[in-house]
Design a protein around this motif. Sequence first.
Motif, PDB file in Angstrom:
ATOM      1  N   TYR A   1      -4.852  -2.995  -1.953  1.00 40.76           N
ATOM      2  CA  TYR A   1      -5.769  -2.867  -0.826  1.00 40.76           C
ATOM      3  C   TYR A   1      -6.894  -1.879  -1.119  1.00 40.76           C
ATOM      4  CZ  TYR A   1      -2.384  -5.439   2.044  1.00 40.76           C
ATOM      5  OH  TYR A   1      -1.552  -6.382   2.557  1.00 40.76           O
ATOM      6  N   LEU A   2      -6.573  -0.791  -1.771  1.00 38.40           N
ATOM      7  CA  LEU A   2      -7.619   0.171  -2.118  1.00 38.40           C
ATOM      8  C   LEU A   2      -8.629  -0.442  -3.082  1.00 38.40           C
ATOM      9  CD1 LEU A   2      -5.593   3.487  -2.510  1.00 38.40           C
ATOM     10  CD2 LEU A   2      -7.324   2.961  -0.800  1.00 38.40           C
ATOM     11  N   PHE A   3      -8.141  -1.177  -4.074  1.00 38.52           N
ATOM     12  CA  PHE A   3      -9.034  -1.811  -5.046  1.00 38.52           C
ATOM     13  C   PHE A   3      -9.914  -2.854  -4.376  1.00 38.52           C
ATOM     14  CE2 PHE A   3      -9.809  -5.105  -8.291  1.00 38.52           C
ATOM     15  CZ  PHE A   3     -10.541  -4.346  -9.194  1.00 38.52           C
TER      16      PHE A   3
ATOM     17  N   GLU B   1       9.581   7.327  -5.669  1.00 37.88           N
ATOM     18  CA  GLU B   1      10.090   6.016  -5.291  1.00 37.88           C
ATOM     19  C   GLU B   1      11.181   6.107  -4.239  1.00 37.88           C
ATOM     20  OE1 GLU B   1      11.124   3.856  -8.763  1.00 37.88           O
ATOM     21  OE2 GLU B   1       9.039   3.474  -9.301  1.00 37.88           O
ATOM     22  N   SER B   2      11.827   7.257  -4.134  1.00 38.15           N
ATOM     23  CA  SER B   2      12.840   7.390  -3.098  1.00 38.15           C
ATOM     24  C   SER B   2      12.195   7.517  -1.715  1.00 38.15           C
ATOM     25  CB  SER B   2      13.733   8.601  -3.370  1.00 38.15           C
ATOM     26  OG  SER B   2      13.005   9.804  -3.219  1.00 38.15           O
TER      27      SER B   2
ATOM     28  N   LEU C   1       5.396  -1.323  -1.374  1.00 38.31           N
ATOM     29  CA  LEU C   1       4.387  -0.622  -0.582  1.00 38.31           C
ATOM     30  C   LEU C   1       3.336   0.015  -1.489  1.00 38.31           C
ATOM     31  CD1 LEU C   1       3.432   0.433   2.194  1.00 38.31           C
ATOM     32  CD2 LEU C   1       4.881   2.416   1.797  1.00 38.31           C
ATOM     33  N   ILE C   2       3.771   0.569  -2.582  1.00 39.11           N
ATOM     34  CA  ILE C   2       2.843   1.212  -3.522  1.00 39.11           C
ATOM     35  C   ILE C   2       1.915   0.174  -4.139  1.00 39.11           C
ATOM     36  CG2 ILE C   2       2.702   2.495  -5.689  1.00 39.11           C
ATOM     37  CD1 ILE C   2       5.398   3.771  -4.883  1.00 39.11           C
ATOM     38  N   ILE C   3       2.473  -0.981  -4.507  1.00 39.02           N
ATOM     39  CA  ILE C   3       1.652  -2.043  -5.111  1.00 39.02           C
ATOM     40  C   ILE C   3       0.627  -2.556  -4.113  1.00 39.02           C
ATOM     41  CG2 ILE C   3       1.724  -4.406  -6.020  1.00 39.02           C
ATOM     42  CD1 ILE C   3       4.442  -3.633  -7.270  1.00 39.02           C
TER      43      ILE C   3
END
Length: 64
Positions: free
Chosen positions: A42-44, A28-29, A35-37
């Motif tokens: 987007y991948l899904f 997370e740092s 961005l991760i969410i």
Amino acid sequence: MSSTAEQAVPQQEQTQTPAPRTIRERFESKFPRGLIIRLIAYLFVGHLFAFFVYLLFVLGGQNQ
């Protein structure tokens, strides 16, 4: 002067932030949580769209 007098040793100030302890904190740092969410979403959605297009080609090919 006393020979048993203790001399204070100055401690060095830490100029760097301490290293994160866990893998999640290190991850997370580097990347913000939003961005991760978005990346996972987007991948899904991208895979669902690719499956839909594939399904159209498979079903369209059976009609010929």
